[in-house]
Design a protein around this motif. Structure first.
Motif, PDB file in Angstrom:
ATOM      1  N   GLU A  55       0.825  -1.210   0.000  1.00  0.00           N
ATOM      2  CA  GLU A  55       0.000   0.000   0.000  1.00  0.00           C
ATOM      3  C   GLU A  55       0.859   1.259   0.000  1.00  0.00           C
ATOM      4  O   GLU A  55       0.535   2.235  -0.684  1.00  0.00           O
ATOM      5  CB  GLU A  55      -0.928   0.022   1.213  1.00  0.00           C
ATOM      6  CG  GLU A  55      -2.130  -0.861   1.087  1.00  0.00           C
ATOM      7  CD  GLU A  55      -3.047  -0.777   2.292  1.00  0.00           C
ATOM      8  OE1 GLU A  55      -2.690  -0.108   3.295  1.00  0.00           O
ATOM      9  OE2 GLU A  55      -4.128  -1.377   2.228  1.00  0.00           O
ATOM     10  N   ALA A  56       1.957   1.247   0.753  1.00  0.00           N
ATOM     11  CA  ALA A  56       2.849   2.417   0.790  1.00  0.00           C
ATOM     12  C   ALA A  56       3.473   2.659  -0.580  1.00  0.00           C
ATOM     13  O   ALA A  56       3.554   3.809  -1.028  1.00  0.00           O
ATOM     14  CB  ALA A  56       3.935   2.213   1.844  1.00  0.00           C
ATOM     15  N   PHE A  57       3.889   1.592  -1.252  1.00  0.00           N
ATOM     16  CA  PHE A  57       4.468   1.754  -2.582  1.00  0.00           C
ATOM     17  C   PHE A  57       3.416   2.224  -3.584  1.00  0.00           C
ATOM     18  O   PHE A  57       3.710   3.044  -4.459  1.00  0.00           O
ATOM     19  CB  PHE A  57       5.106   0.448  -3.056  1.00  0.00           C
ATOM     20  CG  PHE A  57       6.327   0.056  -2.268  1.00  0.00           C
ATOM     21  CD1 PHE A  57       7.322   0.971  -1.988  1.00  0.00           C
ATOM     22  CD2 PHE A  57       6.478  -1.238  -1.798  1.00  0.00           C
ATOM     23  CE1 PHE A  57       8.449   0.615  -1.256  1.00  0.00           C
ATOM     24  CE2 PHE A  57       7.595  -1.604  -1.071  1.00  0.00           C
ATOM     25  CZ  PHE A  57       8.582  -0.678  -0.811  1.00  0.00           C
ATOM     26  N   ALA A  58       2.191   1.713  -3.477  1.00  0.00           N
ATOM     27  CA  ALA A  58       1.120   2.155  -4.379  1.00  0.00           C
ATOM     28  C   ALA A  58       0.792   3.633  -4.149  1.00  0.00           C
ATOM     29  O   ALA A  58       0.577   4.390  -5.102  1.00  0.00           O
ATOM     30  CB  ALA A  58      -0.127   1.297  -4.175  1.00  0.00           C
ATOM     31  N   ALA A  62       1.103   6.763  -6.775  1.00  0.00           N
ATOM     32  CA  ALA A  62      -0.033   7.643  -7.072  1.00  0.00           C
ATOM     33  C   ALA A  62       0.299   9.107  -6.804  1.00  0.00           C
ATOM     34  O   ALA A  62      -0.180   9.992  -7.521  1.00  0.00           O
ATOM     35  CB  ALA A  62      -1.239   7.218  -6.237  1.00  0.00           C
ATOM     36  N   GLU A  63       1.107   9.382  -5.788  1.00  0.00           N
ATOM     37  CA  GLU A  63       1.405  10.764  -5.402  1.00  0.00           C
ATOM     38  C   GLU A  63       2.485  11.402  -6.264  1.00  0.00           C
ATOM     39  O   GLU A  63       2.508  12.615  -6.426  1.00  0.00           O
ATOM     40  CB  GLU A  63       1.857  10.810  -3.935  1.00  0.00           C
ATOM     41  CG  GLU A  63       0.768  10.515  -2.952  1.00  0.00           C
ATOM     42  CD  GLU A  63       1.286  10.415  -1.522  1.00  0.00           C
ATOM     43  OE1 GLU A  63       2.528  10.438  -1.326  1.00  0.00           O
ATOM     44  OE2 GLU A  63       0.450  10.294  -0.617  1.00  0.00           O
ATOM     45  N   THR A 134       8.905   3.506  -6.717  1.00  0.00           N
ATOM     46  CA  THR A 134       9.271   2.115  -6.960  1.00  0.00           C
ATOM     47  C   THR A 134       8.307   1.515  -7.981  1.00  0.00           C
ATOM     48  O   THR A 134       7.091   1.707  -7.885  1.00  0.00           O
ATOM     49  CB  THR A 134       9.188   1.329  -5.642  1.00  0.00           C
ATOM     50  OG1 THR A 134       9.970   2.010  -4.667  1.00  0.00           O
ATOM     51  CG2 THR A 134       9.712  -0.070  -5.794  1.00  0.00           C
ATOM     52  N   SER A 135       8.840   0.789  -8.954  1.00  0.00           N
ATOM     53  CA  SER A 135       7.980   0.163  -9.957  1.00  0.00           C
ATOM     54  C   SER A 135       7.136  -0.940  -9.309  1.00  0.00           C
ATOM     55  O   SER A 135       7.431  -1.401  -8.209  1.00  0.00           O
ATOM     56  CB  SER A 135       8.826  -0.423 -11.085  1.00  0.00           C
ATOM     57  OG  SER A 135       9.519  -1.564 -10.628  1.00  0.00           O
ATOM     58  N   SER A 136       6.102  -1.365 -10.006  1.00  0.00           N
ATOM     59  CA  SER A 136       5.214  -2.411  -9.474  1.00  0.00           C
ATOM     60  C   SER A 136       5.970  -3.699  -9.196  1.00  0.00           C
ATOM     61  O   SER A 136       5.754  -4.345  -8.164  1.00  0.00           O
ATOM     62  CB  SER A 136       4.076  -2.688 -10.453  1.00  0.00           C
ATOM     63  OG  SER A 136       3.295  -1.539 -10.615  1.00  0.00           O
TER      64      SER A 136
END
Length: 193
Positions: A55-58, A62-63, A134-136
């Motif tokens: 969730e933090a990486f997502a 998004a930001e 960070t990439s997915s």
């Protein structure tokens, strides 16, 4: 050893036995609790940590968004490397924030670029420079790694606590055996003859 005999040996503390001590029952409960917390708690800790990291990486992806920036000065090939990368140097750039206001800042860029070159930089919602998100794929790998680390850390703590508890039980048993030997030992010390 036959399979049934092996299972009986592992579960000896749970069977009724006139030689079974209270410490044996306590130890059996400690072993059961350690393995339960290890399996259930480790899985939960790993999943929760991996989910939180994901969730933090997502949220990071998004930001942050990329913008075009203009390099303000030439970037020489010789200089101090950033983050151990030999082809990146820190340089001043100018870009427009999402509200249209001009911004300047310093960011890593490839060495050898000339002033006026266009580079891609990343900014957050407030228009400040940030590292690229960070990439997915990288996020998935890092989430799995963090989840595994959390599970391993919990396992280490649980097994450590269980080992300390069992060590204390062993010390108590050894002390009890010593006290019993002090009572029985003198009876065996006389000489026959």
């Amino acid at each position: 050893m036959p399979r049934g005999k092996q299972v009986k040996n592992r579960l000896w503390r749970w069977r009724s036995n006139p030689l079974r001590r209270r410490d044996d029952i306590v130890e059996a409960w400690i072993v059961l609790a350690v393995w339960t917390v290890f399996t259930v708690g480790g899985a939960i800790a790993g999943l929760v940590t991996a989910h939180a990291a994901d969730e933090a990486f997502a949220r990071q992806r998004a930001e942050r968004h990329s913008v075009e920036a203009v390099l303000l000065h030439d970037v020489p090939r010789a200089g101090t490397a950033v983050g151990g990368a030999t082809d990146l140097r820190t340089a001043s750039v100018r870009w427009s924030a999402s509200d249209g206001s001009p911004r300047t800042g310093r960011t890593p860029v490839h060495a050898g670029l000339k002033a006026g070159s266009h580079v891609t930089v990343w900014q957050n919602g407030q228009g400040h420079l940030t590292p690229a998100p960070t990439s997915s794929a990288e996020a998935a790998i890092e989430s799995v790694f963090l989840g595994t680390t959390a599970a391993a850390a919990l396992a280490g703590l649980v097994f450590g606590a269980g080992a300390v508890a069992r060590w204390r039980l062993d010390r108590r048993r050894v002390d009890a055996w010593g006290r019993e030997w002090d009572l029985v030992g003198p009876r065996w010390g006389h000489k026959t003859g």
